[in-house]
Design an enzyme around this catalytic site. Structure first.
Site, short mmCIF file in Angstrom:
data_model
loop_
_atom_site.label_atom_id
_atom_site.label_comp_id
_atom_site.label_asym_id
_atom_site.label_seq_id
_atom_site.Cartn_x
_atom_site.Cartn_y
_atom_site.Cartn_z
N ASP A 285 50.51 -32.98 101.37
CA ASP A 285 51.57 -32.54 102.27
C ASP A 285 52.50 -33.69 102.65
O ASP A 285 52.08 -34.85 102.67
CB ASP A 285 50.93 -31.93 103.53
CG ASP A 285 51.92 -31.09 104.32
OD1 ASP A 285 52.97 -30.71 103.76
OD2 ASP A 285 51.65 -30.80 105.49
N ASN B 253 53.88 -20.43 100.58
CA ASN B 253 55.06 -21.24 100.25
C ASN B 253 56.21 -20.43 99.64
O ASN B 253 57.35 -20.91 99.55
CB ASN B 253 54.69 -22.41 99.32
CG ASN B 253 53.92 -23.51 100.01
OD1 ASN B 253 53.07 -24.17 99.40
ND2 ASN B 253 54.17 -23.74 101.30
C1 IPE Z 1 50.07 -26.73 102.55
O1 IPE Z 1 51.21 -27.36 103.05
C2 IPE Z 1 50.29 -26.28 101.14
C3 IPE Z 1 50.41 -27.33 100.15
C4 IPE Z 1 50.26 -28.60 100.35
C5 IPE Z 1 50.69 -26.88 98.80
P1 IPE Z 1 52.32 -26.57 103.89
O2 IPE Z 1 53.35 -27.56 104.23
O3 IPE Z 1 52.73 -25.36 103.17
O4 IPE Z 1 51.49 -26.12 105.18
P2 IPE Z 1 52.00 -25.77 106.63
O5 IPE Z 1 53.12 -24.77 106.48
O6 IPE Z 1 52.48 -27.02 107.27
O7 IPE Z 1 50.80 -25.22 107.34
C1 IPE Z 2 53.90 -30.34 100.38
O1 IPE Z 2 54.98 -30.94 100.99
C2 IPE Z 2 54.25 -29.67 99.08
C3 IPE Z 2 54.27 -28.20 99.16
C4 IPE Z 2 53.88 -27.49 100.17
C5 IPE Z 2 54.76 -27.49 97.98
P1 IPE Z 2 55.94 -30.15 101.96
O2 IPE Z 2 57.06 -29.58 101.17
O3 IPE Z 2 55.19 -29.16 102.77
O4 IPE Z 2 56.48 -31.31 102.88
P2 IPE Z 2 56.74 -31.25 104.44
O5 IPE Z 2 55.46 -30.80 105.09
O6 IPE Z 2 57.84 -30.27 104.66
O7 IPE Z 2 57.12 -32.63 104.80
MG MG Z 3 54.25 -29.28 104.55
#
Ligand code: IPE
Ligand code: IPE
Ligand code: MG
Length: 251
Positions: free
Chosen positions: A30, A78
């Site tokens: 993340d 997502n």
């Molecule tokens: C979790 O991260 C999913 C992945 C890393 C693929 P998210 O960024 O989607 O999770 P939330 O929305 O902060 O809970």
């Molecule tokens: C994790 O990074 C990757 C996916 C969930 C696909 P994020 O895209 O959630 O990054 P932040 O949490 O917005 O910084």
């Molecule tokens: Mg995230």
């Protein structure tokens, strides 16, 4: 009900007696978006940087004693992001697989995907199958990529398949227990994760490996995924060795 034997075989594979680090590490990767935003760049720039980081982490696994690495690439939630970000990520997954396929195979990495493939572009699914098929006999590192994965979705899909087997007379309700149920999960032949790491400072599991992580150790670290270095993983593996895993027992 095909995988019970495979599950037993994998579970019984001994952990080397001198191993104190985790054998199965699962990572919620993340922070890509925030990493990019901090640089004034679009979120996709962060996803590309995140994808590049995966290679170093996979390469470090044999030295760190990590036999199984499971990474969360895209959750069932997502899809709620902008169409542009979702499309960018799907394109990135295709490019990542095409680009990394031969290096993963050369490094004797076996790749599996978990998650629901139904909603994915058939071209992406074809590449996933190609990579899984190419690497099927590899054994140095078992890399599992969770793509369109949600723990609740996985449990619901598993329950559906289990119910189908019961109604077809292949499984008796009285045989459903904690050892048969996971055979229906996407992760059926994998051991449970010893250590789950989440980067980016969020202390939640966001629907990752709900069943499998019942007794995993957790590390929530502030580093954003594109900045996550092998040295930090190594440190977390060392710290893991100091944890007392009691599984409900009293010492
Ligand atoms: C979790 O991260 C999913 C992945 C890393 C693929 P998210 O960024 O989607 O999770 P939330 O929305 O902060 O809970
Ligand atoms: C994790 O990074 C990757 C996916 C969930 C696909 P994020 O895209 O959630 O990054 P932040 O949490 O917005 O910084
Ligand atoms: Mg995230």
């Amino acid at each position: 009900m095909v995988s019970k034997l495979a599950l037993a075989v994998t579970d019984l594979r001994p952990t080397p007696s001198d191993q104190t680090g985790p054998r199965h590490v699962a990572i919620i990767m993340d922070g890509n978006g925030r990493w990019a935003q901090a640089r004034g760049r679009p979120r996709l720039f962060g996803h590309h940087a995140g994808a590049r980081r995966v290679r170093q982490i996979v390469e470090s696994c044999p030295r760190l004693g990590i036999k199984f690495l499971t990474i969360f690439a895209f959750s069932t939630e997502n899809w709620a992001r902008t169409q542009a970000e979702v499309a960018g990520l799907m394109g990135l997954f295709q490019r990542y697989i095409s680009k990394e396929m031969s290096a993963l195979h050369a490094a004797d990495v076996r790749v599996r995907f978990v998650g629901d493939r139904v909603r994915l572009d058939p071209k992406l699914v074809a590449l996933m199958v190609e990579l899984e098929t190419l690497t099927i006999d590899n054994d140095t590192v078992h890399l599992t990529i969770a793509l369109n994965y949600g723990g609740r979705d996985e449990v619901a899909r598993a329950t559906k398949r289990l119910a189908e087997d019961v109604s077809a007379g292949k499984l008796r309700p009285e045989d459903v227990d904690e050892s048969t149920f996971p055979c229906y999960l996407d992760t059926n032949i994998l051991p449970d994760p010893d250590l789950v790491i989440r980067t980016s400072g969020e202390a939640r599991i966001s629907n990752f490996l709900l069943w499998q992580s019942a007794y995993s150790e957790y590390e929530f670290i502030d580093t954003l995924w594109p900045d996550f270095e092998v040295a930090e993983l190594e440190h977390l593996c060392q710290t893991f060795g100091n944890r007392g895993r009691r599984y409900g027992k009293a010492e």
